[in-house]
Design a protein around this motif. Structure first.
Motif, PDB file in Angstrom:
ATOM      1  N   THR A  44       0.861  -1.376   0.014  1.00 35.20           N
ATOM      2  CA  THR A  44      -0.061   0.127   0.036  1.00 35.20           C
ATOM      3  C   THR A  44       0.930   1.194   0.036  1.00 35.20           C
ATOM      4  N   SER A  61       0.388   5.878   0.104  1.00 40.10           N
ATOM      5  CA  SER A  61      -0.279   7.258   0.388  1.00 40.10           C
ATOM      6  C   SER A  61      -0.255   7.887  -1.101  1.00 40.10           C
ATOM      7  N   LYS A  62      -1.121   8.358  -1.511  1.00 34.35           N
ATOM      8  CA  LYS A  62      -1.238   9.504  -2.699  1.00 34.35           C
ATOM      9  C   LYS A  62      -1.023  10.794  -2.016  1.00 34.35           C
ATOM     10  N   ASN A  63      -0.956  10.991  -0.737  1.00 35.95           N
ATOM     11  CA  ASN A  63      -0.744  12.213  -0.317  1.00 35.95           C
ATOM     12  C   ASN A  63       0.574  13.070  -0.777  1.00 35.95           C
ATOM     13  N   MET A  89       1.407  13.221  -3.777  1.00 32.79           N
ATOM     14  CA  MET A  89       1.684  13.069  -5.201  1.00 32.79           C
ATOM     15  C   MET A  89       0.789  13.504  -6.304  1.00 32.79           C
ATOM     16  N   LEU A 117      -0.729  12.898 -10.053  1.00 30.32           N
ATOM     17  CA  LEU A 117      -1.084  12.114 -11.113  1.00 30.32           C
ATOM     18  C   LEU A 117      -0.471  12.696 -12.613  1.00 30.32           C
ATOM     19  N   TYR A 154       1.932   8.053 -10.868  1.00 34.44           N
ATOM     20  CA  TYR A 154       2.208   9.078  -9.927  1.00 34.44           C
ATOM     21  C   TYR A 154       3.508   9.463  -9.548  1.00 34.44           C
ATOM     22  N   ASP A 188       5.974  12.088  -6.730  1.00 29.71           N
ATOM     23  CA  ASP A 188       5.977  13.192  -5.538  1.00 29.71           C
ATOM     24  C   ASP A 188       5.961  14.474  -6.031  1.00 29.71           C
ATOM     25  N   LYS A 212       5.988   2.552  -2.859  1.00 28.31           N
ATOM     26  CA  LYS A 212       6.315   3.058  -3.979  1.00 28.31           C
ATOM     27  C   LYS A 212       7.457   2.786  -4.878  1.00 28.31           C
ATOM     28  N   ALA A 272       4.844   6.255  -8.408  1.00 29.17           N
ATOM     29  CA  ALA A 272       4.164   4.816  -8.143  1.00 29.17           C
ATOM     30  C   ALA A 272       3.217   4.556  -9.548  1.00 29.17           C
ATOM     31  N   VAL A 324      -0.016   3.561 -11.712  1.00 33.56           N
ATOM     32  CA  VAL A 324      -1.619   3.728 -11.428  1.00 33.56           C
ATOM     33  C   VAL A 324      -2.228   2.318 -11.176  1.00 33.56           C
ATOM     34  N   GLN A 325      -2.612   2.281 -10.026  1.00 39.00           N
ATOM     35  CA  GLN A 325      -3.351   0.959  -9.670  1.00 39.00           C
ATOM     36  C   GLN A 325      -4.726   0.853  -9.935  1.00 39.00           C
TER      37      GLN A 325
END
Length: 313
Positions: free
Chosen positions: A27, A29-31, A33, A35, A68, A70, A166, A310, A312-313
């Motif tokens: 897992t 976090s997209k915080n 980050m 897209l 994604y 950072d 990531k 990361a 894209v899931q």
């Protein structure tokens, strides 16, 4: 510069740390980050200011899938959390030393650490220098928690990425996102280094490597959110710290690989992008968005950090 005091990576303790890091892999976090929507762009440069010997050219059209990345380089505070949760030991700590720029060393440090690299004598191999003691024993990061973590090897960066779920960006992804939607511009914001009398990034001003006039406001690293972001919302993709990429470095690998290129399969050095606070046009004009350099995966210096990407899931 090999050191006999490095910790064996085959030790049971190191393997335990690696296993603990792997457990966090599923897992993320997209915080903080962004897209980046997939598309095509012109990678590299044929500009006269470029370095063909670095493999910057030729310009070629590359297609990238969405990913994604950072907004910011990984900070001291974030790396501290990683170390707190995993007890990770960086390679600078294992080797017992790392490279520090000479102007950041006290007279005592210079006296106690005489080792220099002949070709680049401004780098001092300082015993006890690592991410938490950036200038060696007696230095600290309490007033730099929002600065990029430094003295990080490629292997260290990979370990952080696994813990956070990531990965490192490929060079093609890094450049695509660093360009911020602009086509073939020299910098992430355009072609002018100075706008309205202000520098747009943290690089060297003055006579390198003797005097930095700090016209941009900084002599070393700056906060990761300093200066303006590019068109995609990324900060400091020019200057501040070099950023590790996933790829092995080569200047002559097959550049007909134009769909999600990931560089050569093997190599000795890993790619770094973005330049650093030590870059100066007279010596290292590599804060341009197409510029590239490299280092061995276990190397660490006071101007080398990273940001994560990361899928894209």
């Amino acid at each position: 510069m090999n050191s006999c005091c490095s910790v064996s990576r085959e030790s049971n303790e190191i393997e335990k740390l690696k296993n603990a890091i792997e457990k966090q892999k599923s897992t993320f976090s997209k915080n903080d980050m962004v897209l980046i929507q997939g598309g095509e762009y012109l990678m590299g440069t044929n500009d006269s200011e470029g370095f063909p010997a670095d493999g910057e050219g030729p310009v070629r059209k590359v297609k990238i899938d969405s990913f994604y990345i950072d907004k910011y380089a990984v900070t001291n505070e974030q790396f501290m959390q990683f170390v707190h949760e995993t007890n990770y030991i960086t390679e600078a700590e294992q080797f017992g030393w790392s490279f520090v720029f000479h102007l950041f060393c006290s007279k005592e440090t210079l006296k106690n650490n005489p080792q220099r690299v002949a070709a680049v004598p401004w780098w001092v191999a300082v015993k006890g220098a690592y991410w938490k003691q950036p200038e060696g024993p007696g230095s600290a990061i309490e007033d730099r928690l929002n600065h990029p973590v430094i003295h990080i090897s490629w292997n260290d960066a990979i370990s952080f990425c696994k813990w956070s779920g990531k990965r490192l960006p490929t060079e093609a992804e890094w450049e695509y996102s660093a360009r911020g939607g602009l086509e073939q511009k020299k910098y992430p914001w355009g072609d002018d280094l100075i706008i309205n009398g202000k520098y747009q990034c943290n690089i060297w001003q003055g006579e390198f490597p003797i005097k930095n006039t700090k016209r941009d406001g900084y002599i070393g690293t700056c906060p990761v959110d300093a200066f303006h972001p590019n068109g995609y919302g990324l900060y400091n993709v020019a200057g501040n710290v070099w950023e590790w990429c996933e790829d092995w470095f080569s200047v002559d690998y097959d550049k007909s690989d134009l769909i999600n290129p990931s560089g050569p399969k093997t190599g000795t050095n890993k790619s770094v992008r973005g330049g650093s606070y030590l870059c100066h046009k007279s010596y290292c004009n590599r804060y341009r968005v197409a510029a590239r350099s490299s280092n061995t995966p276990d190397s660490s210096t006071g101007n080398m950090g990273f940001r994560c990407a990361a899928d894209v899931q």
